[in-house]
Design a protein around this motif. Structure first.
Motif, mmCIF file in Angstrom:
data_model
loop_
_atom_site.group_PDB
_atom_site.id
_atom_site.type_symbol
_atom_site.label_atom_id
_atom_site.label_comp_id
_atom_site.label_asym_id
_atom_site.label_seq_id
_atom_site.Cartn_x
_atom_site.Cartn_y
_atom_site.Cartn_z
ATOM 1 N N ASN A 1 37.220 35.021 56.805
ATOM 2 C CA ASN A 1 37.941 34.516 55.592
ATOM 3 C C ASN A 1 38.271 33.093 56.015
ATOM 4 O O ASN A 1 38.530 32.322 55.233
ATOM 5 C CB ASN A 1 39.015 35.637 55.317
ATOM 6 C CG ASN A 1 38.771 36.576 54.635
ATOM 7 O OD1 ASN A 1 37.630 36.932 53.970
ATOM 8 N ND2 ASN A 1 39.610 37.552 54.510
ATOM 9 N N ARG B 1 35.522 30.831 55.564
ATOM 10 C CA ARG B 1 35.442 30.455 54.123
ATOM 11 C C ARG B 1 36.566 29.493 53.522
ATOM 12 O O ARG B 1 36.292 28.895 52.658
ATOM 13 C CB ARG B 1 35.565 31.960 53.545
ATOM 14 C CG ARG B 1 34.378 32.607 53.562
ATOM 15 C CD ARG B 1 34.247 33.889 52.633
ATOM 16 N NE ARG B 1 33.165 34.685 52.954
ATOM 17 C CZ ARG B 1 33.410 35.958 53.917
ATOM 18 N NH1 ARG B 1 34.661 36.332 54.052
ATOM 19 N NH2 ARG B 1 32.221 36.655 54.295
ATOM 20 N N THR C 1 29.787 31.157 54.401
ATOM 21 C CA THR C 1 30.033 32.185 55.675
ATOM 22 C C THR C 1 29.570 33.632 55.272
ATOM 23 O O THR C 1 29.769 33.980 54.268
ATOM 24 C CB THR C 1 31.661 32.181 55.776
ATOM 25 O OG1 THR C 1 32.169 30.882 56.310
ATOM 26 C CG2 THR C 1 32.072 33.123 56.857
#
Length: 276
Positions: A224, A227, A233
């Motif tokens: 995360n 990203r 990703t």
């Protein structure tokens, strides 16, 4: 294609310690179990099973000579059950998790509203919560922290794999909610280093690969964060999940891995990437 491999990728201290303790114990006991998966890597759990280390979910289901406490720890109640079971206990709880459990007990005993920054469903957090004797709130975001009631005393700790930025944001909200705020930064140093390196690499590449169990909170957080940097990703568990089409037009790829990801999985993915 150029590959940037994170130096911090793979096992953290706590996971390395837990797996080594389990493998060592398998040489000394004929029947050995772990209470819950030892670490969040299905592939490593399978290797442990191949060494005779079986997973059981409840203390009452344990039928081996010895039982290994997983790196995420167990609840206070489960540990008491283990002590009364008559089995040999190999406590592989990560020392950073043990410290968080200790702070939870102390803050709760001293009358603080205990705020744990983390994910309520995660076994590490559930274990930490169990050591508190008073009011507890598990908070995942600053927005959730905004819903906390005002309290004279608030004590804040964190799940060991939380991002420091999220921890700091929630602490800031708690400062406005209390007259007395006590903070223990229980985030593992290796977690911060791993996250900072992943974000740095993500800013230099066309695509990021993050390797680790789908049930691993720290691996999901790495993906995360990458990203959030705006980089394409992909989070994968094994080399077999990689799709060659992801790399069309990619000249630079970054690779990192969660704290529970064994080296052999990283090596397998590196071998495939070198063929692209």
């Amino acid at each position: 294609m150029e590959i940037l491999l994170a130096k911090s990728a793979g096992f953290c201290f706590g996971v390395k310690r837990a797996t080594q303790m389990a493998f060592d114990a398998s040489d000394n006991f004929k029947s050995l179990q772990s209470l819950g998966p030892l670490i969040h890597s299905p592939q490593m759990v399978k290797k442990l099973e191949d060494r005779g280390i079986r997973v059981c979910q409840r203390v009452e289901d344990a039928d081996g000579e010895a039982i290994v406490v997983r790196s995420h720890g167990v609840t206070a109640g489960e540990f008491v059950e283990l002590q009364g079971s008559g089995k040999t206990i190999i406590d592989a709880t990560c020392p950073f998790v043990t410290k968080a459990q200790k702070y939870a007990a102390e803050l709760s005993r001293d009358g603080y509203l205990l705020v744990i920054v983390g994910e309520a469903h995660h076994p590490e957090v559930q274990g930490i919560v169990s050591y508190a004797s008073g009011e507890v709130a598990v908070i995942a975001s600053a927005e959730e922290a905004g819903e906390l009631p005002k309290s004279r005393k608030i004590g804040v700790i964190a799940q060991t794999t939380q991002s420091f930025e999220n921890f700091r944001a929630i602490v800031g909200v708690c400062l406005d909610k209390s007259r007395q705020l006590k903070i223990h930064n229980t985030i593992c140093d290796a977690t911060s280093v791993r996250q900072e390196e992943a974000v740095s690499i993500a800013g230099q590449v066309d695509l990021m690969l993050v390797v680790g169990g789908y049930n691993s909170a720290n691996t999901t957080r790495l993906a995360n964060l990458c990203r959030d940097k705006g980089t394409a990703t992909y989070h994968v568990e094994t080399a077999g999940e990689i799709d060659r089409r992801w790399f069309e037009g990619v000249s630079r790829v970054g690779l990192t891995a969660g704290a529970s990801t064994p080296q052999f999985l990283i090596d397998e993915i590196m071998e495939i990437l070198r063929t692209f």
